[in-house]
Write a protein that holds these residues in place. Structure first.
Motif, PDB file in Angstrom:
ATOM      1  N   ASP A 107     -14.176  -0.344  -4.741  1.00  0.00           N
ATOM      2  CA  ASP A 107     -14.039   0.113  -3.359  1.00  0.00           C
ATOM      3  C   ASP A 107     -15.265  -0.230  -2.519  1.00  0.00           C
ATOM      4  N   ASN A 108     -16.350  -0.601  -3.201  1.00  0.00           N
ATOM      5  CA  ASN A 108     -17.545  -0.973  -2.453  1.00  0.00           C
ATOM      6  C   ASN A 108     -17.452  -2.373  -1.863  1.00  0.00           C
ATOM      7  N   PHE A 109     -16.454  -3.118  -2.295  1.00  0.00           N
ATOM      8  CA  PHE A 109     -16.254  -4.433  -1.694  1.00  0.00           C
ATOM      9  C   PHE A 109     -15.418  -4.287  -0.432  1.00  0.00           C
TER      10      PHE A 109
ATOM     11  N   SER B 215     -12.152   1.035 -10.455  1.00  0.00           N
ATOM     12  CA  SER B 215     -11.525   1.060  -9.137  1.00  0.00           C
ATOM     13  C   SER B 215     -12.476   1.617  -8.085  1.00  0.00           C
TER      14      SER B 215
ATOM     15  N   LEU C 280      -7.417   2.606   5.657  1.00  0.00           N
ATOM     16  CA  LEU C 280      -7.576   1.248   6.164  1.00  0.00           C
ATOM     17  C   LEU C 280      -8.045   1.272   7.601  1.00  0.00           C
TER      18      LEU C 280
ATOM     19  N   ALA D 263     -22.556   1.996  -4.149  1.00  0.00           N
ATOM     20  CA  ALA D 263     -22.265   1.458  -2.823  1.00  0.00           C
ATOM     21  C   ALA D 263     -23.189   0.290  -2.494  1.00  0.00           C
ATOM     22  N   GLY D 264     -22.738  -0.558  -1.572  1.00  0.00           N
ATOM     23  CA  GLY D 264     -23.589  -1.631  -1.103  1.00  0.00           C
ATOM     24  C   GLY D 264     -23.192  -3.010  -1.568  1.00  0.00           C
ATOM     25  N   GLY D 265     -22.038  -3.137  -2.165  1.00  0.00           N
ATOM     26  CA  GLY D 265     -21.613  -4.444  -2.639  1.00  0.00           C
ATOM     27  C   GLY D 265     -21.274  -5.390  -1.505  1.00  0.00           C
TER      28      GLY D 265
ATOM     29  N   ILE E 154      -2.534  -6.472  10.707  1.00  0.00           N
ATOM     30  CA  ILE E 154      -2.193  -5.487   9.681  1.00  0.00           C
ATOM     31  C   ILE E 154      -1.229  -4.436  10.225  1.00  0.00           C
TER      32      ILE E 154
ATOM     33  N   ARG F 289      -5.831   0.323  -6.207  1.00  0.00           N
ATOM     34  CA  ARG F 289      -5.287   1.226  -5.199  1.00  0.00           C
ATOM     35  C   ARG F 289      -4.252   0.556  -4.312  1.00  0.00           C
TER      36      ARG F 289
ATOM     37  N   PHE G 173       0.827  -1.213   0.000  1.00  0.00           N
ATOM     38  CA  PHE G 173       0.000   0.000   0.000  1.00  0.00           C
ATOM     39  C   PHE G 173       0.858   1.259   0.000  1.00  0.00           C
TER      40      PHE G 173
ATOM     41  N   ARG H 164     -11.643   2.135   7.829  1.00  0.00           N
ATOM     42  CA  ARG H 164     -12.501   1.014   7.467  1.00  0.00           C
ATOM     43  C   ARG H 164     -12.594  -0.002   8.594  1.00  0.00           C
TER      44      ARG H 164
ATOM     45  N   LEU I  54     -12.293  -4.750   1.611  1.00  0.00           N
ATOM     46  CA  LEU I  54     -10.967  -4.610   1.025  1.00  0.00           C
ATOM     47  C   LEU I  54     -10.262  -5.942   0.795  1.00  0.00           C
TER      48      LEU I  54
ATOM     49  N   PHE J 224      -2.589   5.427   2.385  1.00  0.00           N
ATOM     50  CA  PHE J 224      -3.782   4.601   2.336  1.00  0.00           C
ATOM     51  C   PHE J 224      -3.996   3.867   3.655  1.00  0.00           C
TER      52      PHE J 224
END
Lengths: 152, 152
Positions: free
Chosen positions: B63-65, B59, A58, A149-151, A79, A117, A50, A61, B67, A54
Motif C-alpha cells: 500500500d506504500n506504493f 499487502s 481511491l 511508508a515512503g516507497g 477512473i 486489495r 475494486f 489518494r 496504487l 475501496f
DNA sequence: TAAGAATCCATGATATCCCATAAATATCCA
DNA sequence: TGGATATTTATGGGATATCATGGATTCTTA
C-alpha cells in the motif's frame, strides 16, 4: 479473509455473463453493495476491479495530487467517470459491458487475477505474457517491498 | 511455538489431499484464516508455504506504493496473482491444485520442510538432492547467519 | 410488442464435510 | 514401573453441499 488472491479462469457466456470466483465474492461479502466496481486499466489491456468501499479510499489518494492539476483531473475523469458498478445476480455472476469486453479483448474466457486489495480481469493468454513480464521486471529492476511508508 | 521446523513426509491421496503436519498446524493455530498460502518457488522446483497473515503484511507494505505504479503492479501480479489460499478441512488437510502438483513434480508423497517462518513442499527425492546441495554450499562458501536484519 | 435485462431453475463437476480405521503417542493408575 | 487405556494423527472412503455454467422464464421499457 479480505484479500484477492490467486488466478481463476472463468467462462464468459453468450450474454456476457461471468461468474466472479467464489473466494473473491467471499472477500466482498461484508460490503453493503453486493457487486464490484470495474474500469479500464491505464497501463495494460485489462480491467481493474475494486470493492465499492475501496473507491472512497481511491478518492482520498487522488486528493494528494494538486486539486486542480492536470494529472488529478485526468485520473479522476478516467477512473470515476468511466467506472461501472456491476451487481451480482443470484448466482454470483456479473454482466460485462461491451466496451469492457472490447478493451480487454475478452473472448470465451477471462482470468480473474487477485492483486491483494484489488483484482484485474484479463484475456487469459494476454495475462500469461503479462505474468512473465512482471516476474522479469521484479527480478531485473530489483524491485523490493518497502518495510514501511515512503516507497516509490 | 510459531516456527516451522523439521521435515515430514506425507501422502497425497487420489483426491490431491494431503495432511499438513500437526506441528505446522499448531504454528498456524493463532491465525484467523485456518489454512495456508502457497506459491511456486522462483529458485527451486518446489512450493513455498506461508501463513495467511504474511500475505496481509505484504499487502500492507504494498500500500506504500502508488496504487497504479508499474512497480506496484509488477509485485502484486507476481505475488498475489500466483498464490493460492488453501483452507484446512476438518482433519487438517489441504487440497493441492493440479498446477502446484505439476510444478513441484509431486507424486504419491510430498515432503513438508520447515524453514522457520515459512515452509516448503518438495518431491521427497528432489528434496534429498537439494539438501546435500545446500549443505555443500554452506560448507564451501562458509555461509553464516547475520545478527540482525540487513546483514551481509 | 419486441429487445434487452434480471431472475429463476437444472446439472455436472468438484470441493467440503463427516465418519471409520490404524498407527503412534501420550496419559493414567495400581 | 509396567501395562492398560485414552488421545492424537495420518489416511481412506462415502455422503453432501457448493460452484460454475447453460438454458428458460419473467420482467422492463423503449
Amino acid at each position: 479473509m479480505t484479500l484477492f488472491l490467486s488466478t481463476f479462469i472463468n467462462k464468459v457466456d453468450r450474454k456476457g455473463r461471468v461468474s466472479v470466483p467464489a473466494s473473491f465474492r467471499a472477500a466482498l461479502a461484508d460490503q453493503t453493495f453486493q457487486g464490484v466496481v470495474l474500469f479500464r486499466s491505464h497501463g495494460h489491456a485489462c480491467i481493474e476491479g475494486f470493492p465499492q468501499s475501496f473507491m472512497a479510499e481511491l478518492s482520498d489518494r487522488l486528493d494528494n495530487f494538486d486539486l486542480f492539476s492536470a494529472d488529478q483531473d485526468d485520473l479522476a475523469t478516467s477512473i470515476f467517470g468511466e467506472s461501472v458498478q456491476l451487481p451480482f445476480d443470484g448466482d454470483g455472476r456479473i454482466i460485462l459491458p461491451a466496451n469492457i469486453i472490447e478493451y480487454a479483448d475478452l473472448g470465451e474466457q477471462c482470468a480473474f487475477v487477485g492483486m491483494g486489495r484489488k483484482f484485474q480481469i484479463w484475456n487469459p493468454s494476454a495475462f500469461e505474457a503479462r505474468k512473465s513480464e512482471a516476474r522479469e521486471n521484479v527480478k531485473s529492476r530489483g524491485v523490493t517491498i518497502p518495510k514501511t511508508a515512503g516507497g516509490a
